[in-house]
Design a protein around this motif. Structure first.
Motif, PDB file in Angstrom:
ATOM      1  N   VAL A 174       0.836  -1.202   0.000  1.00 41.44           N
ATOM      2  CA  VAL A 174       0.000   0.000   0.000  1.00 41.44           C
ATOM      3  C   VAL A 174       0.871   1.253   0.000  1.00 41.44           C
ATOM      4  CG1 VAL A 174      -1.670   1.320   1.361  1.00 41.44           C
ATOM      5  CG2 VAL A 174      -1.982  -1.134   1.054  1.00 41.44           C
ATOM      6  N   ALA A 175       1.911   1.244   0.821  1.00 37.83           N
ATOM      7  CA  ALA A 175       2.824   2.392   0.854  1.00 37.83           C
ATOM      8  C   ALA A 175       3.527   2.553  -0.493  1.00 37.83           C
ATOM      9  CB  ALA A 175       3.844   2.222   1.963  1.00 37.83           C
ATOM     10  N   GLY A 176       3.915   1.450  -1.104  1.00 35.41           N
ATOM     11  CA  GLY A 176       4.562   1.517  -2.416  1.00 35.41           C
ATOM     12  C   GLY A 176       3.643   2.079  -3.483  1.00 35.41           C
ATOM     13  N   LEU A 177       2.376   1.674  -3.449  1.00 35.49           N
ATOM     14  CA  LEU A 177       1.416   2.222  -4.413  1.00 35.49           C
ATOM     15  C   LEU A 177       1.204   3.717  -4.193  1.00 35.49           C
ATOM     16  CD1 LEU A 177      -1.258  -0.618  -4.574  1.00 35.49           C
ATOM     17  CD2 LEU A 177       0.295   0.119  -6.383  1.00 35.49           C
ATOM     18  N   PHE A 178       1.114   4.118  -2.937  1.00 37.58           N
ATOM     19  CA  PHE A 178       0.954   5.532  -2.629  1.00 37.58           C
ATOM     20  C   PHE A 178       2.161   6.336  -3.100  1.00 37.58           C
ATOM     21  CE2 PHE A 178       1.669   9.090   0.311  1.00 37.58           C
ATOM     22  CZ  PHE A 178       0.528   9.834   0.056  1.00 37.58           C
ATOM     23  N   LEU A 179       3.356   5.834  -2.800  1.00 38.41           N
ATOM     24  CA  LEU A 179       4.563   6.549  -3.211  1.00 38.41           C
ATOM     25  C   LEU A 179       4.713   6.568  -4.731  1.00 38.41           C
ATOM     26  CD1 LEU A 179       7.049   5.274  -0.494  1.00 38.41           C
ATOM     27  CD2 LEU A 179       6.129   7.592  -0.731  1.00 38.41           C
ATOM     28  N   ALA A 180       4.324   5.487  -5.408  1.00 41.62           N
ATOM     29  CA  ALA A 180       4.384   5.458  -6.865  1.00 41.62           C
ATOM     30  C   ALA A 180       3.398   6.467  -7.456  1.00 41.62           C
ATOM     31  CB  ALA A 180       4.080   4.051  -7.372  1.00 41.62           C
ATOM     32  N   PHE A 181       2.240   6.573  -6.850  1.00 47.20           N
ATOM     33  CA  PHE A 181       1.254   7.554  -7.309  1.00 47.20           C
ATOM     34  C   PHE A 181       1.774   8.978  -7.136  1.00 47.20           C
ATOM     35  CE2 PHE A 181      -2.457  10.290  -6.465  1.00 47.20           C
ATOM     36  CZ  PHE A 181      -3.117  10.132  -7.677  1.00 47.20           C
ATOM     37  N   MET A 182       2.546   9.202  -6.087  1.00 46.50           N
ATOM     38  CA  MET A 182       3.115  10.521  -5.828  1.00 46.50           C
ATOM     39  C   MET A 182       4.380  10.771  -6.656  1.00 46.50           C
ATOM     40  SD  MET A 182       1.007  11.784  -3.747  1.00 46.50           S
ATOM     41  CE  MET A 182       1.788  13.229  -3.125  1.00 46.50           C
ATOM     42  N   GLY A 183       4.865   9.762  -7.368  1.00 45.14           N
ATOM     43  CA  GLY A 183       6.030   9.921  -8.219  1.00 45.14           C
ATOM     44  C   GLY A 183       7.352   9.793  -7.494  1.00 45.14           C
ATOM     45  N   GLU A 184       7.348   9.154  -6.339  1.00 46.71           N
ATOM     46  CA  GLU A 184       8.580   8.988  -5.555  1.00 46.71           C
ATOM     47  C   GLU A 184       9.326   7.724  -5.998  1.00 46.71           C
ATOM     48  OE1 GLU A 184       9.903  10.789  -2.971  1.00 46.71           O
ATOM     49  OE2 GLU A 184       8.385  12.326  -3.321  1.00 46.71           O
ATOM     50  N   ALA A 185      10.624   7.836  -6.111  1.00 47.70           N
ATOM     51  CA  ALA A 185      11.440   6.675  -6.480  1.00 47.70           C
ATOM     52  C   ALA A 185      11.567   5.693  -5.328  1.00 47.70           C
ATOM     53  CB  ALA A 185      12.822   7.133  -6.931  1.00 47.70           C
ATOM     54  N   SER A 186      11.295   6.138  -4.099  1.00 48.66           N
ATOM     55  CA  SER A 186      11.393   5.240  -2.952  1.00 48.66           C
ATOM     56  C   SER A 186      10.295   4.165  -2.952  1.00 48.66           C
ATOM     57  CB  SER A 186      11.356   6.036  -1.649  1.00 48.66           C
ATOM     58  OG  SER A 186      10.157   6.762  -1.554  1.00 48.66           O
ATOM     59  N   SER A 187       9.327   4.299  -3.854  1.00 49.69           N
ATOM     60  CA  SER A 187       8.315   3.244  -3.970  1.00 49.69           C
ATOM     61  C   SER A 187       8.962   1.925  -4.395  1.00 49.69           C
ATOM     62  CB  SER A 187       7.227   3.638  -4.963  1.00 49.69           C
ATOM     63  OG  SER A 187       7.760   3.733  -6.272  1.00 49.69           O
ATOM     64  N   LEU A 188      10.080   2.008  -5.105  1.00 54.01           N
ATOM     65  CA  LEU A 188      10.783   0.789  -5.531  1.00 54.01           C
ATOM     66  C   LEU A 188      11.301   0.006  -4.332  1.00 54.01           C
ATOM     67  CD1 LEU A 188      12.744   2.195  -8.582  1.00 54.01           C
ATOM     68  CD2 LEU A 188      10.638   0.845  -8.593  1.00 54.01           C
ATOM     69  N   LEU A 189      11.680   0.711  -3.272  1.00 52.83           N
ATOM     70  CA  LEU A 189      12.134   0.040  -2.053  1.00 52.83           C
ATOM     71  C   LEU A 189      10.997  -0.754  -1.418  1.00 52.83           C
ATOM     72  CD1 LEU A 189      14.459  -0.334  -0.015  1.00 52.83           C
ATOM     73  CD2 LEU A 189      13.574   1.667   1.174  1.00 52.83           C
ATOM     74  N   ALA A 190       9.814  -0.161  -1.344  1.00 55.99           N
ATOM     75  CA  ALA A 190       8.662  -0.850  -0.771  1.00 55.99           C
ATOM     76  C   ALA A 190       8.274  -2.057  -1.627  1.00 55.99           C
ATOM     77  CB  ALA A 190       7.486   0.107  -0.641  1.00 55.99           C
ATOM     78  N   PHE A 191       8.256  -1.875  -2.946  1.00 60.35           N
ATOM     79  CA  PHE A 191       7.933  -2.999  -3.830  1.00 60.35           C
ATOM     80  C   PHE A 191       9.011  -4.076  -3.751  1.00 60.35           C
ATOM     81  CE2 PHE A 191       5.425   0.143  -6.516  1.00 60.35           C
ATOM     82  CZ  PHE A 191       4.210  -0.246  -5.968  1.00 60.35           C
ATOM     83  N   GLY A 192      10.272  -3.662  -3.607  1.00 58.30           N
ATOM     84  CA  GLY A 192      11.368  -4.618  -3.487  1.00 58.30           C
ATOM     85  C   GLY A 192      11.250  -5.463  -2.226  1.00 58.30           C
ATOM     86  N   PHE A 193      10.853  -4.846  -1.117  1.00 61.61           N
ATOM     87  CA  PHE A 193      10.655  -5.595   0.122  1.00 61.61           C
ATOM     88  C   PHE A 193       9.555  -6.626  -0.053  1.00 61.61           C
ATOM     89  CE2 PHE A 193       8.212  -6.162   4.033  1.00 61.61           C
ATOM     90  CZ  PHE A 193       9.172  -6.766   4.825  1.00 61.61           C
ATOM     91  N   SER A 194       8.439  -6.216  -0.638  1.00 58.87           N
ATOM     92  CA  SER A 194       7.315  -7.134  -0.833  1.00 58.87           C
ATOM     93  C   SER A 194       7.704  -8.287  -1.737  1.00 58.87           C
ATOM     94  CB  SER A 194       6.120  -6.394  -1.435  1.00 58.87           C
ATOM     95  OG  SER A 194       5.707  -5.365  -0.598  1.00 58.87           O
ATOM     96  N   LEU A 195       8.352  -7.985  -2.827  1.00 55.67           N
ATOM     97  CA  LEU A 195       8.778  -9.036  -3.758  1.00 55.67           C
ATOM     98  C   LEU A 195       9.831  -9.934  -3.111  1.00 55.67           C
ATOM     99  CD1 LEU A 195       8.479 -10.143  -6.614  1.00 55.67           C
ATOM    100  CD2 LEU A 195      10.335  -8.627  -7.293  1.00 55.67           C
ATOM    101  N   GLY A 196      10.747  -9.336  -2.356  1.00 56.13           N
ATOM    102  CA  GLY A 196      11.783 -10.124  -1.677  1.00 56.13           C
ATOM    103  C   GLY A 196      11.198 -11.100  -0.669  1.00 56.13           C
ATOM    104  N   TYR A 197      10.182 -10.655   0.074  1.00 50.71           N
ATOM    105  CA  TYR A 197       9.556 -11.563   1.035  1.00 50.71           C
ATOM    106  C   TYR A 197       8.841 -12.705   0.318  1.00 50.71           C
ATOM    107  CZ  TYR A 197       6.496 -13.598   4.472  1.00 50.71           C
ATOM    108  OH  TYR A 197       5.838 -14.503   5.259  1.00 50.71           O
ATOM    109  N   LEU A 198       8.142 -12.387  -0.759  1.00 51.10           N
ATOM    110  CA  LEU A 198       7.426 -13.438  -1.486  1.00 51.10           C
ATOM    111  C   LEU A 198       8.389 -14.463  -2.085  1.00 51.10           C
ATOM    112  CD1 LEU A 198       4.611 -11.351  -3.195  1.00 51.10           C
ATOM    113  CD2 LEU A 198       4.461 -12.809  -1.167  1.00 51.10           C
ATOM    114  N   ILE A 199       9.581 -14.030  -2.426  1.00 54.90           N
ATOM    115  CA  ILE A 199      10.590 -14.966  -2.927  1.00 54.90           C
ATOM    116  C   ILE A 199      11.235 -15.725  -1.777  1.00 54.90           C
ATOM    117  CG2 ILE A 199      12.853 -15.087  -4.059  1.00 54.90           C
ATOM    118  CD1 ILE A 199      11.881 -12.730  -5.819  1.00 54.90           C
TER     119      ILE A 199
END
Length: 83
Positions: free
Chosen positions: A42-67
């Motif tokens: 949710v935080a990654g989607l919010f940050l991506a909507f705001m145009g922040e590059a830090s959204s990649l960190l949130a998405f990376g954490f989520s993807l890393g956990y799923l892996i």
């Protein structure tokens, strides 16, 4: 599961009993990790909507956990249903 509840006291007693039975689920590490992943998405989607590059960190954490989750289960670090 239906209950004939007629008073506030019975509602409170039923609610307390349900929460006590569900307490084992809420003490599970895996449930809290999944909640953390959900918040991260949710935080990654919010940050991506705001145009922040830090959204990649949130998405990376989520993807890393799923892996990492199947690996942690295979090694026996996480066990289902509860630790």
């Amino acid at each position: 599961m239906s209950h004939e509840v007629k008073t506030i006291k019975e509602i409170c007693a039923l609610t307390l009993r349900v929460w006590r039975e569900a307490a084992v689920l809420f003490m599970s590490i895996e449930v809290w990790l999944l909640m953390l992943v959900a918040v991260s998405l949710v935080a990654g989607l919010f940050l991506a909507f705001m145009g922040e590059a830090s959204s990649l960190l949130a998405f990376g954490f989520s993807l890393g956990y799923l892996i990492a989750r199947p690996v942690l289960h295979a090694k026996g670090i996480l066990k289902w249903p509860f630790l």
